[in-house]
Scaffold this motif. Structure first.
Motif, PDB file in Angstrom:
ATOM      1  N   THR A 112       3.981   2.044 -31.385  1.00 22.21           N
ATOM      2  CA  THR A 112       4.372   0.765 -31.958  1.00 22.21           C
ATOM      3  C   THR A 112       4.307  -0.309 -30.885  1.00 22.21           C
ATOM      4  O   THR A 112       4.775  -0.101 -29.768  1.00 22.21           O
ATOM      5  N   LEU A 113       3.725  -1.465 -31.253  1.00 25.12           N
ATOM      6  CA  LEU A 113       3.646  -2.613 -30.351  1.00 25.12           C
ATOM      7  C   LEU A 113       4.391  -3.792 -30.948  1.00 25.12           C
ATOM      8  O   LEU A 113       4.434  -3.956 -32.168  1.00 25.12           O
ATOM      9  N   TYR A 114       4.961  -4.630 -30.059  1.00 22.90           N
ATOM     10  CA  TYR A 114       5.639  -5.857 -30.477  1.00 22.90           C
ATOM     11  C   TYR A 114       5.093  -7.031 -29.679  1.00 22.90           C
ATOM     12  O   TYR A 114       4.923  -6.935 -28.463  1.00 22.90           O
ATOM     13  N   ARG A 115       4.813  -8.111 -30.389  1.00 26.43           N
ATOM     14  CA  ARG A 115       4.456  -9.377 -29.741  1.00 26.43           C
ATOM     15  C   ARG A 115       4.963 -10.500 -30.633  1.00 26.43           C
ATOM     16  O   ARG A 115       4.697 -10.520 -31.825  1.00 26.43           O
ATOM     17  N   THR A 132      10.569   2.661 -40.458  1.00 26.13           N
ATOM     18  CA  THR A 132      10.106   2.697 -41.845  1.00 26.13           C
ATOM     19  C   THR A 132       8.666   2.213 -42.015  1.00 26.13           C
ATOM     20  O   THR A 132       8.137   2.268 -43.124  1.00 26.13           O
ATOM     21  N   LEU A 133       8.040   1.743 -40.945  1.00 27.32           N
ATOM     22  CA  LEU A 133       6.682   1.212 -41.049  1.00 27.32           C
ATOM     23  C   LEU A 133       5.646   2.330 -41.154  1.00 27.32           C
ATOM     24  O   LEU A 133       5.819   3.404 -40.589  1.00 27.32           O
ATOM     25  N   ASN A 134       4.584   2.040 -41.876  1.00 25.42           N
ATOM     26  CA  ASN A 134       3.415   2.917 -41.906  1.00 25.42           C
ATOM     27  C   ASN A 134       2.379   2.358 -40.936  1.00 25.42           C
ATOM     28  O   ASN A 134       2.325   1.146 -40.730  1.00 25.42           O
ATOM     29  N   PRO A 135       1.535   3.216 -40.357  1.00 23.79           N
ATOM     30  CA  PRO A 135       0.499   2.708 -39.446  1.00 23.79           C
ATOM     31  C   PRO A 135      -0.460   1.757 -40.165  1.00 23.79           C
ATOM     32  O   PRO A 135      -0.956   2.069 -41.241  1.00 23.79           O
ATOM     33  N   VAL A 174       3.983  -3.788 -35.142  1.00 26.44           N
ATOM     34  CA  VAL A 174       2.913  -3.051 -35.809  1.00 26.44           C
ATOM     35  C   VAL A 174       2.872  -1.617 -35.289  1.00 26.44           C
ATOM     36  O   VAL A 174       2.971  -1.383 -34.090  1.00 26.44           O
ATOM     37  N   LYS A 175       2.696  -0.685 -36.229  1.00 27.40           N
ATOM     38  CA  LYS A 175       2.559   0.723 -35.873  1.00 27.40           C
ATOM     39  C   LYS A 175       1.077   1.091 -35.917  1.00 27.40           C
ATOM     40  O   LYS A 175       0.365   0.721 -36.842  1.00 27.40           O
ATOM     41  N   PHE A 176       0.630   1.813 -34.899  1.00 28.57           N
ATOM     42  CA  PHE A 176      -0.757   2.241 -34.759  1.00 28.57           C
ATOM     43  C   PHE A 176      -0.827   3.756 -34.839  1.00 28.57           C
ATOM     44  O   PHE A 176       0.130   4.449 -34.487  1.00 28.57           O
ATOM     45  N   SER A 177      -1.987   4.261 -35.254  1.00 26.71           N
ATOM     46  CA  SER A 177      -2.203   5.697 -35.325  1.00 26.71           C
ATOM     47  C   SER A 177      -3.495   6.036 -34.588  1.00 26.71           C
ATOM     48  O   SER A 177      -4.508   5.371 -34.772  1.00 26.71           O
TER      49      SER A 177
END
Length: 101
Positions: free
Chosen positions: A83-86, A17-20, A47-50
């Motif tokens: 998408t990255l997770y930390r 459901t996240l937007n970049p 976080v989602k990246f584009s």
């Protein structure tokens, strides 16, 4: 910290459901982009990246590059987004509770 398959599946569901929030453009991965991505990961953890069309990188290349520089895990790469997770070190952030195996 390597993510298990269950944890990756959980994070992919949350990222659906996240937007970049961070866009990678024609300058590719710069120091300013790495700093912005690090601050965003500290605040949100997931976080989602584009990757824009003008970039010389594919989404997979950009994801691996950024994850290596940030100490993050690549959760998912689809098309021109990833998408990255930390896990955040801040205490004022609501942490994502990962499933345990």
């Amino acid at each position: 910290m390597a993510l298990t398959k269950k944890q990756t599946r959980q994070l992919r569901g949350l990222a659906n459901t996240l937007n970049p929030l961070v866009n990678i453009g024609k300058n590719d991965v710069t120091d300013a982009l790495v700093k912005q991505a690090s601050e965003t990961l500290e605040k949100r953890e997931l976080v989602k990246f584009s990757v824009q069309d003008g970039s010389g990188l594919t989404a997979k290349e950009a994801a691996e590059n950024l994850a290596g520089q940030l100490g993050a895990e690549v959760v998912q790469t689809i098309g021109n987004r990833f998408t990255l997770y930390r896990r955040s070190k801040r205490n004022d952030v609501e942490h994502i509770r990962l499933v345990r195996e």
